[in-house]
Design a protein around this motif. Structure first.
Motif, PDB file in Angstrom:
ATOM      1  N   PRO A   1       0.853  -1.192   0.000  1.00  0.00           N
ATOM      2  CA  PRO A   1       0.000   0.000   0.000  1.00  0.00           C
ATOM      3  C   PRO A   1       0.891   1.245   0.000  1.00  0.00           C
ATOM      4  N   LEU A   2       0.447   2.283  -0.669  1.00  0.00           N
ATOM      5  CA  LEU A   2       1.248   3.491  -0.828  1.00  0.00           C
ATOM      6  C   LEU A   2       1.697   4.074   0.505  1.00  0.00           C
ATOM      7  N   THR A   3       0.805   4.127   1.495  1.00  0.00           N
ATOM      8  CA  THR A   3       1.167   4.693   2.792  1.00  0.00           C
ATOM      9  C   THR A   3       2.175   3.818   3.527  1.00  0.00           C
ATOM     10  N   THR A   4       2.095   2.504   3.344  1.00  0.00           N
ATOM     11  CA  THR A   4       3.048   1.595   3.989  1.00  0.00           C
ATOM     12  C   THR A   4       4.433   1.758   3.387  1.00  0.00           C
ATOM     13  N   ARG A   5       4.518   1.845   2.055  1.00  0.00           N
ATOM     14  CA  ARG A   5       5.828   2.029   1.420  1.00  0.00           C
ATOM     15  C   ARG A   5       6.447   3.361   1.852  1.00  0.00           C
TER      16      ARG A   5
ATOM     17  N   SER B   1      19.512  -6.100   1.978  1.00  0.00           N
ATOM     18  CA  SER B   1      19.793  -7.368   2.649  1.00  0.00           C
ATOM     19  C   SER B   1      18.966  -8.543   2.136  1.00  0.00           C
ATOM     20  N   SER B   2      17.991  -8.291   1.291  1.00  0.00           N
ATOM     21  CA  SER B   2      17.145  -9.371   0.780  1.00  0.00           C
ATOM     22  C   SER B   2      17.787 -10.029  -0.436  1.00  0.00           C
ATOM     23  N   PRO B   3      17.825 -11.358  -0.466  1.00  0.00           N
ATOM     24  CA  PRO B   3      18.348 -12.025  -1.662  1.00  0.00           C
ATOM     25  C   PRO B   3      17.360 -12.001  -2.830  1.00  0.00           C
ATOM     26  N   PHE B   4      16.134 -11.530  -2.586  1.00  0.00           N
ATOM     27  CA  PHE B   4      15.097 -11.532  -3.613  1.00  0.00           C
ATOM     28  C   PHE B   4      14.863 -10.156  -4.221  1.00  0.00           C
ATOM     29  N   ILE B   5      14.951  -9.107  -3.423  1.00  0.00           N
ATOM     30  CA  ILE B   5      14.721  -7.735  -3.875  1.00  0.00           C
ATOM     31  C   ILE B   5      16.083  -7.090  -4.144  1.00  0.00           C
ATOM     32  N   ASN B   6      16.275  -6.541  -5.354  1.00  0.00           N
ATOM     33  CA  ASN B   6      17.572  -5.987  -5.724  1.00  0.00           C
ATOM     34  C   ASN B   6      17.726  -4.501  -5.446  1.00  0.00           C
ATOM     35  N   SER B   7      16.611  -3.765  -5.389  1.00  0.00           N
ATOM     36  CA  SER B   7      16.684  -2.330  -5.146  1.00  0.00           C
ATOM     37  C   SER B   7      15.365  -1.853  -4.567  1.00  0.00           C
ATOM     38  N   THR B   8      15.361  -0.614  -4.061  1.00  0.00           N
ATOM     39  CA  THR B   8      14.109  -0.067  -3.536  1.00  0.00           C
ATOM     40  C   THR B   8      13.084   0.116  -4.647  1.00  0.00           C
ATOM     41  N   GLY B   9      13.522   0.149  -5.897  1.00  0.00           N
ATOM     42  CA  GLY B   9      12.603   0.240  -7.030  1.00  0.00           C
ATOM     43  C   GLY B   9      11.771  -1.025  -7.215  1.00  0.00           C
ATOM     44  N   ASP B  10      12.202  -2.136  -6.605  1.00  0.00           N
ATOM     45  CA  ASP B  10      11.449  -3.387  -6.671  1.00  0.00           C
ATOM     46  C   ASP B  10      10.373  -3.471  -5.603  1.00  0.00           C
ATOM     47  N   VAL B  11      10.289  -2.440  -4.742  1.00  0.00           N
ATOM     48  CA  VAL B  11       9.220  -2.335  -3.749  1.00  0.00           C
ATOM     49  C   VAL B  11       8.351  -1.164  -4.193  1.00  0.00           C
ATOM     50  N   ILE B  12       7.178  -1.473  -4.706  1.00  0.00           N
ATOM     51  CA  ILE B  12       6.330  -0.485  -5.365  1.00  0.00           C
ATOM     52  C   ILE B  12       5.123  -0.166  -4.489  1.00  0.00           C
ATOM     53  N   GLY B  13       4.815   1.118  -4.353  1.00  0.00           N
ATOM     54  CA  GLY B  13       3.636   1.536  -3.612  1.00  0.00           C
ATOM     55  C   GLY B  13       2.463   1.735  -4.552  1.00  0.00           C
ATOM     56  N   MET B  14       1.303   1.186  -4.181  1.00  0.00           N
ATOM     57  CA  MET B  14       0.100   1.320  -5.017  1.00  0.00           C
ATOM     58  C   MET B  14      -1.076   1.723  -4.150  1.00  0.00           C
ATOM     59  N   TRP B  15      -1.809   2.747  -4.558  1.00  0.00           N
ATOM     60  CA  TRP B  15      -2.965   3.180  -3.781  1.00  0.00           C
ATOM     61  C   TRP B  15      -4.074   2.135  -3.817  1.00  0.00           C
ATOM     62  N   GLU B  16      -4.132   1.308  -4.859  1.00  0.00           N
ATOM     63  CA  GLU B  16      -5.172   0.286  -4.964  1.00  0.00           C
ATOM     64  C   GLU B  16      -5.091  -0.758  -3.843  1.00  0.00           C
ATOM     65  N   LEU B  17      -3.946  -0.872  -3.197  1.00  0.00           N
ATOM     66  CA  LEU B  17      -3.775  -1.865  -2.131  1.00  0.00           C
ATOM     67  C   LEU B  17      -4.085  -1.314  -0.747  1.00  0.00           C
ATOM     68  N   GLU B  18      -4.500  -0.055  -0.670  1.00  0.00           N
ATOM     69  CA  GLU B  18      -4.786   0.562   0.624  1.00  0.00           C
ATOM     70  C   GLU B  18      -5.934  -0.128   1.347  1.00  0.00           C
ATOM     71  N   SER B  19      -7.036  -0.377   0.656  1.00  0.00           N
ATOM     72  CA  SER B  19      -8.192  -1.016   1.279  1.00  0.00           C
ATOM     73  C   SER B  19      -9.145  -1.470   0.201  1.00  0.00           C
ATOM     74  N   SER B  20     -10.172  -2.199   0.617  1.00  0.00           N
ATOM     75  CA  SER B  20     -11.138  -2.660  -0.368  1.00  0.00           C
ATOM     76  C   SER B  20     -11.878  -1.491  -1.013  1.00  0.00           C
ATOM     77  N   SER B  21     -12.056  -0.392  -0.281  1.00  0.00           N
ATOM     78  CA  SER B  21     -12.740   0.756  -0.869  1.00  0.00           C
ATOM     79  C   SER B  21     -11.861   1.456  -1.904  1.00  0.00           C
ATOM     80  N   ALA B  22     -10.541   1.442  -1.697  1.00  0.00           N
ATOM     81  CA  ALA B  22      -9.644   2.041  -2.686  1.00  0.00           C
ATOM     82  C   ALA B  22      -9.617   1.210  -3.960  1.00  0.00           C
ATOM     83  N   ALA B  23      -9.726  -0.106  -3.815  1.00  0.00           N
ATOM     84  CA  ALA B  23      -9.674  -0.983  -4.982  1.00  0.00           C
ATOM     85  C   ALA B  23     -11.004  -1.046  -5.715  1.00  0.00           C
ATOM     86  N   GLY B  24     -12.073  -0.607  -5.088  1.00  0.00           N
ATOM     87  CA  GLY B  24     -13.377  -0.628  -5.739  1.00  0.00           C
ATOM     88  C   GLY B  24     -14.374  -1.470  -4.961  1.00  0.00           C
ATOM     89  N   ALA B  25     -15.610  -1.211  -5.199  1.00  0.00           N
ATOM     90  CA  ALA B  25     -16.670  -1.923  -4.479  1.00  0.00           C
ATOM     91  C   ALA B  25     -16.638  -3.410  -4.812  1.00  0.00           C
TER      92      ALA B  25
END
Length: 168
Positions: A87-91, A114-138
């Motif tokens: 979620p955007l606020t979490t990132r 330190s993660s062997p899976f994530i190579n940069s902070t660009g691989d951690v993406i913030g999206m407003w759609e993940l904030e809540s069910s209301s942000a993603a739509g009814a």
């Protein structure tokens, strides 16, 4: 507006037929096909993955490092993840919170380094759609915030949106 609709279809799919008789589809967050693995952290209680102000930086890092290798172990080393959607606020919170080890680095910087899976902070993406069910739509399939990890690779995941044939 078109890009928002594409995001909605990619994340949630469509629940009913849309124009030109295109059949309903599933989205990244609503997959039910066999062979998929989904983890939805609860919004409260013990033993849940939450990335909030109530946790120490070490606890947040532990949760992140526990989440990422899950598909690798479940698939016996076949599939791994390389992208984390938050979620955007979490990132934003993770990018602004210091690790607290005497450095000026953020929790997000430390995790990416330190993660062997994530190579940069660009691989951690913030999206407003993940904030809540209301942000993603009814009618969304979850409540509260959600984190999604996946492999950003065309052979592992692609978006195909069916379009009706038109002839001029």
């Amino acid at each position: 507006q078109v890009e928002r609709k594409v995001n909605d279809i990619a994340l949630l799919g469509t629940s009913n037929s849309i124009a030109n008789g295109v059949p309903p589809t599933e989205g990244l967050l609503t997959l039910t096909a066999s062979g998929t693995h989904s983890v939805t952290p609860a919004t409260g209680g013990s033993g849940t993955i939450t990335l909030t102000e109530g946790k120490s930086a070490d606890e947040i890092l532990f949760d992140l490092h526990t989440l990422m290798p899950t598909p690798l172990t479940v698939t016996k080393g076949v599939h791994s993840l390389n992208t984390l959607l938050l979620p955007l606020t979490t990132r934003t919170y993770l990018a602004s919170r210091r690790v607290g080890d005497g450095t000026n680095g953020s929790v997000l910087d430390y995790f990416a380094g330190s993660s062997p899976f994530i190579n940069s902070t660009g691989d951690v993406i913030g999206m407003w759609e993940l904030e809540s069910s209301s942000a993603a739509g009814a009618g969304s399939a979850w409540t509260g915030k959600r984190a999604v990890a996946y492999r950003r690779d065309p052979s592992a995941l692609e978006l195909m949106i069916s379009m009706g044939f038109e002839q001029m």
